[in-house]
Write an enzyme that holds these catalytic residues in place. Structure first.
Site, PDB file in Angstrom:
ATOM      1  N   SER A   2       1.942  -3.170  -5.307  1.00  0.00           N
ATOM      2  CA  SER A   2       1.945  -2.139  -5.866  1.00  0.00           C
ATOM      3  C   SER A   2       2.527  -0.897  -5.017  1.00  0.00           C
ATOM      4  O   SER A   2       2.699  -0.635  -4.319  1.00  0.00           O
ATOM      5  CB  SER A   2       1.226  -2.160  -7.039  1.00  0.00           C
ATOM      6  OG  SER A   2       1.511  -2.977  -7.436  1.00  0.00           O
TER       7      SER A   2
ATOM      8  N   HIS B 216       5.785   0.472  -5.279  1.00  0.00           N
ATOM      9  CA  HIS B 216       7.197  -0.056  -5.541  1.00  0.00           C
ATOM     10  C   HIS B 216       7.720   0.594  -6.233  1.00  0.00           C
ATOM     11  O   HIS B 216       9.256  -0.438  -6.858  1.00  0.00           O
ATOM     12  CB  HIS B 216       8.005  -1.550  -5.442  1.00  0.00           C
ATOM     13  CG  HIS B 216       6.904  -1.060  -3.415  1.00  0.00           C
ATOM     14  ND1 HIS B 216       7.102  -0.273  -2.400  1.00  0.00           N
ATOM     15  CD2 HIS B 216       6.784  -2.508  -2.970  1.00  0.00           C
ATOM     16  CE1 HIS B 216       6.263  -0.882  -1.364  1.00  0.00           C
ATOM     17  NE2 HIS B 216       6.261  -2.314  -1.110  1.00  0.00           N
TER      18      HIS B 216
ATOM     19  N   LYS C 273       9.623 -11.441  -1.115  1.00  0.00           N
ATOM     20  CA  LYS C 273       9.621 -10.032   0.602  1.00  0.00           C
ATOM     21  C   LYS C 273       9.246 -10.888   0.983  1.00  0.00           C
ATOM     22  O   LYS C 273       7.618 -11.271   1.140  1.00  0.00           O
ATOM     23  CB  LYS C 273       9.424  -8.537   0.088  1.00  0.00           C
ATOM     24  CG  LYS C 273      10.029  -8.606  -1.595  1.00  0.00           C
ATOM     25  CD  LYS C 273      10.431  -6.504  -1.361  1.00  0.00           C
ATOM     26  CE  LYS C 273       8.794  -6.116  -1.565  1.00  0.00           C
ATOM     27  NZ  LYS C 273       7.486  -6.253  -2.820  1.00  0.00           N
TER      28      LYS C 273
ATOM     29  N   ASP D 257       2.598 -11.016   1.760  1.00  0.00           N
ATOM     30  CA  ASP D 257       3.167 -12.344   0.684  1.00  0.00           C
ATOM     31  C   ASP D 257       4.065 -13.008   0.932  1.00  0.00           C
ATOM     32  O   ASP D 257       3.291 -14.217  -0.078  1.00  0.00           O
ATOM     33  CB  ASP D 257       4.298 -10.884   0.454  1.00  0.00           C
ATOM     34  CG  ASP D 257       4.519 -10.025  -0.019  1.00  0.00           C
ATOM     35  OD1 ASP D 257       3.382  -9.049   0.765  1.00  0.00           O
ATOM     36  OD2 ASP D 257       4.582  -9.171  -1.328  1.00  0.00           O
TER      37      ASP D 257
ATOM     38  N   HIS E 179       6.370   1.020   3.601  1.00  0.00           N
ATOM     39  CA  HIS E 179       5.726   1.187   2.963  1.00  0.00           C
ATOM     40  C   HIS E 179       5.378   1.994   4.602  1.00  0.00           C
ATOM     41  O   HIS E 179       3.901   2.193   4.788  1.00  0.00           O
ATOM     42  CB  HIS E 179       4.300  -0.794   3.494  1.00  0.00           C
ATOM     43  CG  HIS E 179       4.746  -1.197   2.703  1.00  0.00           C
ATOM     44  ND1 HIS E 179       5.610  -2.101   3.520  1.00  0.00           N
ATOM     45  CD2 HIS E 179       4.388  -1.611   1.316  1.00  0.00           C
ATOM     46  CE1 HIS E 179       5.750  -3.218   2.496  1.00  0.00           C
ATOM     47  NE2 HIS E 179       5.320  -2.686   1.177  1.00  0.00           N
TER      48      HIS E 179
END
Lengths: 333, 333
Positions: A55, A57, A105, A110, A219
């Site tokens: 979260s 973004h 991504k 991820d 980030h």
């Protein structure tokens, strides 16, 4: 830290709760584990599309759930990958019988968690294909990444693959068009000022007065270099040039140009950057056929922007133009 | 001052140039004097709708030019009223033969300049009606205002009056529905951090660490009080309560709830505020039928938000839902 929040640990849940209330006509928020689906669930006979990631973004990814784009989104904690136990039920909920494409991504966490989830899905009988987005030309490897990072180009992958799925393409075809977008999209960003992750309570990096970071990650990961603040026209060129060189654009080509805000930058400044980027493309004989300017892949309240260029062809343009009805992107319906 | 700009004096022009390039399919930017019209100009046999005001509130107003909303927008310098010599040609360009409604936020400079322009228009044969928007319940008079200020509720006036004009209503009817929105919409905002006007080069006001301003104006004008930072749930109630009391909402009523970002606030935080505002309305038996969450009336990079409530009826809801196709608001087409 000044934020419109209650408990730093409740930020993602409370924000999603508000999101679900505000867009109850389009989406459904599921709890324990947390994921978001298109209202009404999977569309039978349609390839499912799932994305997710940390979260912070917003509107990525939950804001892109709806007709013509994602079937489900899986939000992790702020700047933290979602877990396989979230991704599995989201994928099952997105499966209309033809299988599901995961749009991921390229960050190590991820990739790993979507991979684990894909294996779980396979054992549950869901055919999952994975498309990795790695559009950021700034750095080859980075703090959280083997290979290039995935940034704002992800929105274009989700939109175009979503349109292909919506018009009834096969799993192979949706996967292929998503990969074709990845192959033809490049981005680079910069930061004027950092953001603060709520549970950390302090800025994710420091910039001196008058200093900016070129090639910043979403980030706050290090980019290419820190330089003194320069005019927007110079900065637009610093972002656009590596993007253009990497894709090897030639005169006569048609592109989509996106100038994305990092969350804390006024829209008026994004248009100033867009202006110069569009001029530079025009000077090189490249034709900007479609545009997107605004906050589409943010980093909380970070000040800065990114420039994304997608090489278009007739099919990609037609899929881009196809109707979409999500909280954050909507036209034609 | 860290901004993505070139020359502080060129901010409005360069931003508009980028805006015009990015949205050439929808709008046309005119120079000397500066104004923005719907692509293709006035629609014959349709009431024209013109708004305008100081720049720095993007996407207000130029972002709302297009089918189903404004025919023209007139941007002034940052936080500075546009001049009559801009408003006159914009109004003439918006006139499709049935006359034009000016939607004006209630600030002394705007009111005066639109009034002068309306007189010039009348002498040129254009029938102009003026609708003043004064939705901000925070203060009765303020730095730049006799009476209440016009803030984010303006977007709702422009959308609904625009839909009425688009479906062929008369000048009287469009003026009347715009005034009905004004009579039924109220807003209040807060700031966590100020913005910096480019040509001023320093923040428009100062807030101590941990201090916020309740009832802030969209130019940073003083609000009701400064308090220590409180949880978002408390702040949502501080904004919603005066709005609800002023309009005298009763159980069983239907409303549109808008949580508007001031420019530098993450979308996730706006949803946290939305969540609590929606809960409070629900607790009072008021039904939230429509929602809008995002940066719609900003103050450059100010951090903060405003809450707007519009009392709905069947006609206003149907006009809200009508198709709109502008750079910043788009659905149904």
């Amino acid at each position: 830290m000044k934020k419109l929040i209650n408990d730093p640990r409740a930020v993602v849940d409370e924000s999603l709760e508000g999101f679900g209330l505000a867009h109850a006509d389009l989406v459904e928020v599921h709890w324990d584990p947390v994921y978001v689906t298109r209202r009404g669930g999977a569309v039978q006979g349609k390839v499912g599309l799932v994305s997710g990631g940390g979260s912070g973004h917003e509107p990525l990814h939950a804001g892109y759930v709806g007709q013509g784009m994602l079937d489900a989104a899986v939000p992790g904690a702020v700047f933290t990958s979602p877990t396989p136990d979230q991704i599995l039920p989201a994928t099952q909920a997105a499966d209309g019988g033809l299988g599901v494409v995961h749009i991921v991504k390229n960050y190590t966490g991820d990739v790993l968690n979507f991979e684990t989830a894909a294996e779980l899905c396979a054992s549950e009988g869901v055919d999952v294909r994975t498309v990795l987005v790695n559009d950021d030309v700034a750095v080859e490897d980075s703090l959280y990444t083997a290979g290039r990072r995935g940034v704002a180009g992800t929105v274009l992958v989700e939109k175009i693959a979503g349109a292909a799925a919506e018009r009834g393409e096969s799993l192979d075809a949706v996967e292929a068009v998503a990969k074709r977008v990845v192959a033809n999209v490049r981005s680079m960003g910069l930061a004027l000022a950092p953001c603060t992750v709520p549970h950390a309570g302090k800025p994710s990096f420091e910039l001196a007065d008058g200093e900016i970071e070129i090639g910043i990650g979403i980030h706050g990961e290090p980019g290419r270099q820190r330089v003194g603040l320069e005019p927007a026209d110079v900065l637009a060129e610093r972002l656009l040039t590596p993007v253009m060189e990497d894709l090897g654009f030639e005169a006569g080509e048609e592109v989509l140009l996106m100038v994305n805000g990092m969350g804390g930058t006024p829209l008026s400044e994004l248009y100033i950057v867009y202006r110069r980027a569009a001029q530079l493309l025009s000077d090189r004989g490249v034709s900007v056929e479609r545009s997107l300017v605004g906050n589409y892949t943010t980093s909380l309240e970070m000040q800065g922007c990114s420039v994304t260029v997608l090489r278009l062809d007739d099919e990609l343009t037609s899929l881009w133009d196809a109707p979409v009805k999500t909280p954050a992107l909507r036209w034609g319906v």
